[in-house]
Design an enzyme around this catalytic site. Structure first.
Site, PDB file in Angstrom:
ATOM      1  N   ASP A  16       0.830  -1.206   0.000  1.00  0.00           N
ATOM      2  CA  ASP A  16       0.000   0.000   0.000  1.00  0.00           C
ATOM      3  C   ASP A  16       0.867   1.259   0.000  1.00  0.00           C
ATOM      4  O   ASP A  16       1.977   1.254   0.534  1.00  0.00           O
ATOM      5  CB  ASP A  16      -0.897  -0.037   1.252  1.00  0.00           C
ATOM      6  CG  ASP A  16      -2.068   0.916   1.149  1.00  0.00           C
ATOM      7  OD1 ASP A  16      -2.271   1.512   0.073  1.00  0.00           O
ATOM      8  OD2 ASP A  16      -2.778   1.084   2.151  1.00  0.00           O
ATOM      9  N   GLY A  17       0.345   2.318  -0.600  1.00  0.00           N
ATOM     10  CA  GLY A  17       1.004   3.619  -0.536  1.00  0.00           C
ATOM     11  C   GLY A  17       1.643   4.091  -1.834  1.00  0.00           C
ATOM     12  O   GLY A  17       2.339   5.106  -1.850  1.00  0.00           O
ATOM     13  N   ASN A  18       1.373   3.387  -2.920  1.00  0.00           N
ATOM     14  CA  ASN A  18       1.950   3.809  -4.207  1.00  0.00           C
ATOM     15  C   ASN A  18       1.459   5.198  -4.612  1.00  0.00           C
ATOM     16  O   ASN A  18       2.237   6.041  -5.058  1.00  0.00           O
ATOM     17  CB  ASN A  18       1.557   2.831  -5.315  1.00  0.00           C
ATOM     18  CG  ASN A  18       2.210   1.478  -5.150  1.00  0.00           C
ATOM     19  OD1 ASN A  18       3.072   1.314  -4.285  1.00  0.00           O
ATOM     20  ND2 ASN A  18       1.810   0.525  -5.958  1.00  0.00           N
ATOM     21  N   ARG A  29      -0.266   9.403 -10.030  1.00  0.00           N
ATOM     22  CA  ARG A  29      -0.336   8.197  -9.187  1.00  0.00           C
ATOM     23  C   ARG A  29       0.276   6.967  -9.861  1.00  0.00           C
ATOM     24  O   ARG A  29       0.908   6.138  -9.212  1.00  0.00           O
ATOM     25  CB  ARG A  29      -1.806   7.870  -8.868  1.00  0.00           C
ATOM     26  CG  ARG A  29      -2.475   8.833  -7.929  1.00  0.00           C
ATOM     27  CD  ARG A  29      -3.956   8.446  -7.788  1.00  0.00           C
ATOM     28  NE  ARG A  29      -4.094   7.045  -7.419  1.00  0.00           N
ATOM     29  CZ  ARG A  29      -4.008   6.590  -6.175  1.00  0.00           C
ATOM     30  NH1 ARG A  29      -3.794   7.433  -5.191  1.00  0.00           N
ATOM     31  NH2 ARG A  29      -4.137   5.303  -5.917  1.00  0.00           N
ATOM     32  N   HIS A  33       2.889   3.346  -8.928  1.00  0.00           N
ATOM     33  CA  HIS A  33       2.772   1.914  -9.217  1.00  0.00           C
ATOM     34  C   HIS A  33       4.024   1.413  -9.940  1.00  0.00           C
ATOM     35  O   HIS A  33       4.517   0.322  -9.680  1.00  0.00           O
ATOM     36  CB  HIS A  33       1.534   1.628 -10.078  1.00  0.00           C
ATOM     37  CG  HIS A  33       0.243   1.976  -9.393  1.00  0.00           C
ATOM     38  ND1 HIS A  33      -0.036   1.567  -8.114  1.00  0.00           N
ATOM     39  CD2 HIS A  33      -0.839   2.692  -9.791  1.00  0.00           C
ATOM     40  CE1 HIS A  33      -1.241   2.019  -7.757  1.00  0.00           C
ATOM     41  NE2 HIS A  33      -1.736   2.705  -8.767  1.00  0.00           N
ATOM     42  N   SER A  61      -7.148  -5.844  -5.967  1.00  0.00           N
ATOM     43  CA  SER A  61      -8.253  -6.448  -5.224  1.00  0.00           C
ATOM     44  C   SER A  61      -9.537  -6.358  -6.039  1.00  0.00           C
ATOM     45  O   SER A  61      -9.642  -5.562  -6.978  1.00  0.00           O
ATOM     46  CB  SER A  61      -8.432  -5.736  -3.887  1.00  0.00           C
ATOM     47  OG  SER A  61      -9.092  -4.502  -4.086  1.00  0.00           O
ATOM     48  N   THR A  62     -10.541  -7.144  -5.629  1.00  0.00           N
ATOM     49  CA  THR A  62     -11.832  -7.089  -6.317  1.00  0.00           C
ATOM     50  C   THR A  62     -12.463  -5.699  -6.168  1.00  0.00           C
ATOM     51  O   THR A  62     -13.333  -5.324  -6.941  1.00  0.00           O
ATOM     52  CB  THR A  62     -12.796  -8.170  -5.751  1.00  0.00           C
ATOM     53  OG1 THR A  62     -12.719  -8.141  -4.322  1.00  0.00           O
ATOM     54  CG2 THR A  62     -12.417  -9.567  -6.217  1.00  0.00           C
ATOM     55  N   TRP A  65     -11.494  -2.283  -8.858  1.00  0.00           N
ATOM     56  CA  TRP A  65     -12.188  -1.914 -10.105  1.00  0.00           C
ATOM     57  C   TRP A  65     -12.858  -0.556  -9.978  1.00  0.00           C
ATOM     58  O   TRP A  65     -13.250   0.045 -10.987  1.00  0.00           O
ATOM     59  CB  TRP A  65     -13.249  -2.972 -10.457  1.00  0.00           C
ATOM     60  CG  TRP A  65     -12.688  -4.310 -10.823  1.00  0.00           C
ATOM     61  CD1 TRP A  65     -12.659  -5.418 -10.028  1.00  0.00           C
ATOM     62  CD2 TRP A  65     -12.073  -4.694 -12.071  1.00  0.00           C
ATOM     63  NE1 TRP A  65     -12.071  -6.466 -10.703  1.00  0.00           N
ATOM     64  CE2 TRP A  65     -11.701  -6.055 -11.954  1.00  0.00           C
ATOM     65  CE3 TRP A  65     -11.804  -4.026 -13.269  1.00  0.00           C
ATOM     66  CZ2 TRP A  65     -11.076  -6.758 -12.980  1.00  0.00           C
ATOM     67  CZ3 TRP A  65     -11.187  -4.728 -14.292  1.00  0.00           C
ATOM     68  CH2 TRP A  65     -10.828  -6.066 -14.142  1.00  0.00           C
ATOM     69  N   ARG A  67     -11.452   2.108  -9.191  1.00  0.00           N
ATOM     70  CA  ARG A  67     -10.478   3.164  -9.537  1.00  0.00           C
ATOM     71  C   ARG A  67     -10.699   3.652 -10.970  1.00  0.00           C
ATOM     72  O   ARG A  67     -11.336   2.979 -11.765  1.00  0.00           O
ATOM     73  CB  ARG A  67      -9.063   2.609  -9.389  1.00  0.00           C
ATOM     74  CG  ARG A  67      -8.787   2.265  -7.959  1.00  0.00           C
ATOM     75  CD  ARG A  67      -7.348   1.955  -7.724  1.00  0.00           C
ATOM     76  NE  ARG A  67      -7.163   1.749  -6.300  1.00  0.00           N
ATOM     77  CZ  ARG A  67      -6.043   1.958  -5.643  1.00  0.00           C
ATOM     78  NH1 ARG A  67      -4.975   2.396  -6.274  1.00  0.00           N
ATOM     79  NH2 ARG A  67      -5.966   1.749  -4.352  1.00  0.00           N
ATOM     80  N   LEU A 127      11.302 -20.531  -4.153  1.00  0.00           N
ATOM     81  CA  LEU A 127      10.238 -19.644  -3.666  1.00  0.00           C
ATOM     82  C   LEU A 127       8.952 -19.812  -4.483  1.00  0.00           C
ATOM     83  O   LEU A 127       8.994 -19.865  -5.716  1.00  0.00           O
ATOM     84  CB  LEU A 127      10.719 -18.184  -3.775  1.00  0.00           C
ATOM     85  CG  LEU A 127       9.679 -17.091  -3.534  1.00  0.00           C
ATOM     86  CD1 LEU A 127       9.258 -17.053  -2.063  1.00  0.00           C
ATOM     87  CD2 LEU A 127      10.206 -15.713  -3.961  1.00  0.00           C
ATOM     88  N   ARG A 180       1.757  -4.985   6.120  1.00  0.00           N
ATOM     89  CA  ARG A 180       1.069  -3.942   5.368  1.00  0.00           C
ATOM     90  C   ARG A 180       1.887  -2.662   5.451  1.00  0.00           C
ATOM     91  O   ARG A 180       2.252  -2.221   6.537  1.00  0.00           O
ATOM     92  CB  ARG A 180      -0.348  -3.684   5.888  1.00  0.00           C
ATOM     93  CG  ARG A 180      -1.058  -2.627   5.044  1.00  0.00           C
ATOM     94  CD  ARG A 180      -2.531  -2.513   5.316  1.00  0.00           C
ATOM     95  NE  ARG A 180      -3.136  -1.637   4.308  1.00  0.00           N
ATOM     96  CZ  ARG A 180      -4.370  -1.724   3.861  1.00  0.00           C
ATOM     97  NH1 ARG A 180      -5.161  -2.647   4.328  1.00  0.00           N
ATOM     98  NH2 ARG A 180      -4.835  -0.881   2.951  1.00  0.00           N
TER      99      ARG A 180
HETATM  100  C1  FPP Z   1      -1.587   0.153  -3.514  1.00  0.00           C
HETATM  101  O1  FPP Z   1      -1.225   1.516  -3.548  1.00  0.00           O
HETATM  102  C2  FPP Z   1      -1.033  -0.608  -4.644  1.00  0.00           C
HETATM  103  C3  FPP Z   1      -1.768  -1.202  -5.640  1.00  0.00           C
HETATM  104  C4  FPP Z   1      -3.231  -1.105  -5.689  1.00  0.00           C
HETATM  105  C5  FPP Z   1      -1.137  -1.957  -6.748  1.00  0.00           C
HETATM  106  C6  FPP Z   1       0.159  -2.691  -6.456  1.00  0.00           C
HETATM  107  C7  FPP Z   1       0.579  -3.461  -7.647  1.00  0.00           C
HETATM  108  C8  FPP Z   1       1.851  -3.563  -8.134  1.00  0.00           C
HETATM  109  C9  FPP Z   1       3.002  -2.873  -7.493  1.00  0.00           C
HETATM  110  C10 FPP Z   1       2.094  -4.409  -9.345  1.00  0.00           C
HETATM  111  C11 FPP Z   1       2.288  -5.875  -9.018  1.00  0.00           C
HETATM  112  C12 FPP Z   1       3.088  -6.522 -10.059  1.00  0.00           C
HETATM  113  C13 FPP Z   1       2.878  -7.678 -10.786  1.00  0.00           C
HETATM  114  C14 FPP Z   1       3.958  -8.086 -11.712  1.00  0.00           C
HETATM  115  C15 FPP Z   1       1.661  -8.511 -10.729  1.00  0.00           C
HETATM  116  P1  FPP Z   1      -2.371   2.634  -3.598  1.00  0.00           P
HETATM  117  O2  FPP Z   1      -2.558   3.031  -5.007  1.00  0.00           O
HETATM  118  O3  FPP Z   1      -3.587   2.129  -2.895  1.00  0.00           O
HETATM  119  O4  FPP Z   1      -1.702   3.791  -2.778  1.00  0.00           O
HETATM  120  P2  FPP Z   1      -2.432   4.940  -1.925  1.00  0.00           P
HETATM  121  O5  FPP Z   1      -3.173   4.244  -0.835  1.00  0.00           O
HETATM  122  O6  FPP Z   1      -1.286   5.765  -1.434  1.00  0.00           O
HETATM  123  O7  FPP Z   1      -3.325   5.683  -2.876  1.00  0.00           O
END
Ligand code: FPP
Length: 235
Positions: A16-18, A29, A33, A61-62, A65, A67, A127, A180
């Site tokens: 979380d936190g991207n 945003r 990611h 997550s389900t 969608w 977003r 792994l 988390r």
């Molecule tokens: C949450 O941050 C992150 C996600 C919803 C997506 C994470 C997915 C990846 C990093 C890609 C995974 C890679 C593969 C190869 C399957 P947020 O957008 O909820 O952050 P925020 O809470 O700060 O807005």
């Protein structure tokens, strides 16, 4: 430095936190990611290094969608590109890549690469890297119950053991540790059934900044926990 004694067999991570990482830098945003992928890479490397047997990453997550369409499309194309790019490399590192979630509802090019990587790495013994995509814990339980009914089980035959067998990956042990990032303290529909006795580790670090040092901190914290599984600790 403290030594590692007990290593979790299965670690689940709510990445979380991207978005916040990007917003803090005045970036769109989606660039959060993109940077999140680097944290995925570092975490996979660290998991290999510390002999983790199962790593489950909550990738979509389900509920995601809800977003904006552009963000969803970007995320799927990021997954597709990186699975394509890293498939061979993961294979060489003896990593078995698996997926949980309603994979059949994803775009067809993503399904194609998912099947390819899963097949390519299916005999690997290192792994187990599990991506939860279009995954929801409640949906997983509903899907399991549907399968049980389709298979014609009688009411008296339904118990915890049976339902566990009908979840997405029945051979994977429950997560010992769930991490988390970003300071939120919620489960958000991740591995609901399987996390009944998991230990939780929350860190304020935003996912794109998460590195080996943070991973190790979580491992060290985990080994100080006393797990009781509803019982008492034996002296
Ligand atoms: C949450 O941050 C992150 C996600 C919803 C997506 C994470 C997915 C990846 C990093 C890609 C995974 C890679 C593969 C190869 C399957 P947020 O957008 O909820 O952050 P925020 O809470 O700060 O807005």
């Amino acid at each position: 430095m403290e030594k590692l004694k007990t290593i979790p067999v299965h670690i689940g991570i709510i990445m979380d936190g991207n978005g916040r990482w990007a917003e803090k830098r005045n970036l769109p945003r989606i660039l959060g990611h993109k940077e999140g992928i680097e944290a995925v890479r570092r975490t996979v490397q660290a998991s290999i290094k510390y002999n983790i047997k199962y790593l489950t990453l909550y990738s979509f997550s389900t509920e995601n969608w809800k977003r904006p369409k552009e963000e969803i499309e970007f995320l799927f194309s990021l997954m597709e590109q990186n699975l394509k790019k890293e498939g061979e490399n993961l294979n060489k590192n003896n990593v078995r890549v698996r997926f949980i979630g309603r994979i059949w509802e994803l775009p067809s090019n993503l399904i194609e690469i998912i099947n390819y990587v899963e097949n390519l790495t299916k005999k690997n013994t290192g792994l187990n890297l599990i991506f939860a995509i279009n995954y929801g814990g409640r949906t997983e339980i509903v899907d399991g119950i549907r399968e049980i009914i389709k298979s014609g089980y009688r009411v008296e035959e339904i118990n915890e053991e049976l339902l566990s067998k009908f979840l997405y990956l029945s051979d994977v042990p429950d997560p010992d540790l769930i991490i988390r990032t970003s300071g939120e303290k919620r489960i958000s529909n991740f591995l609901l059934w399987q996390s009944a006795y998991s230990e939780f580790y929350f860190t304020k670090v935003l996912w794109p900044d998460f590195d080996e040092k943070d991973f190790l901190k979580a491992l060290l914290d985990y080994q100080r926990r006393k797990r009781k599984f509803g019982g008492i600790i034996e002296k």
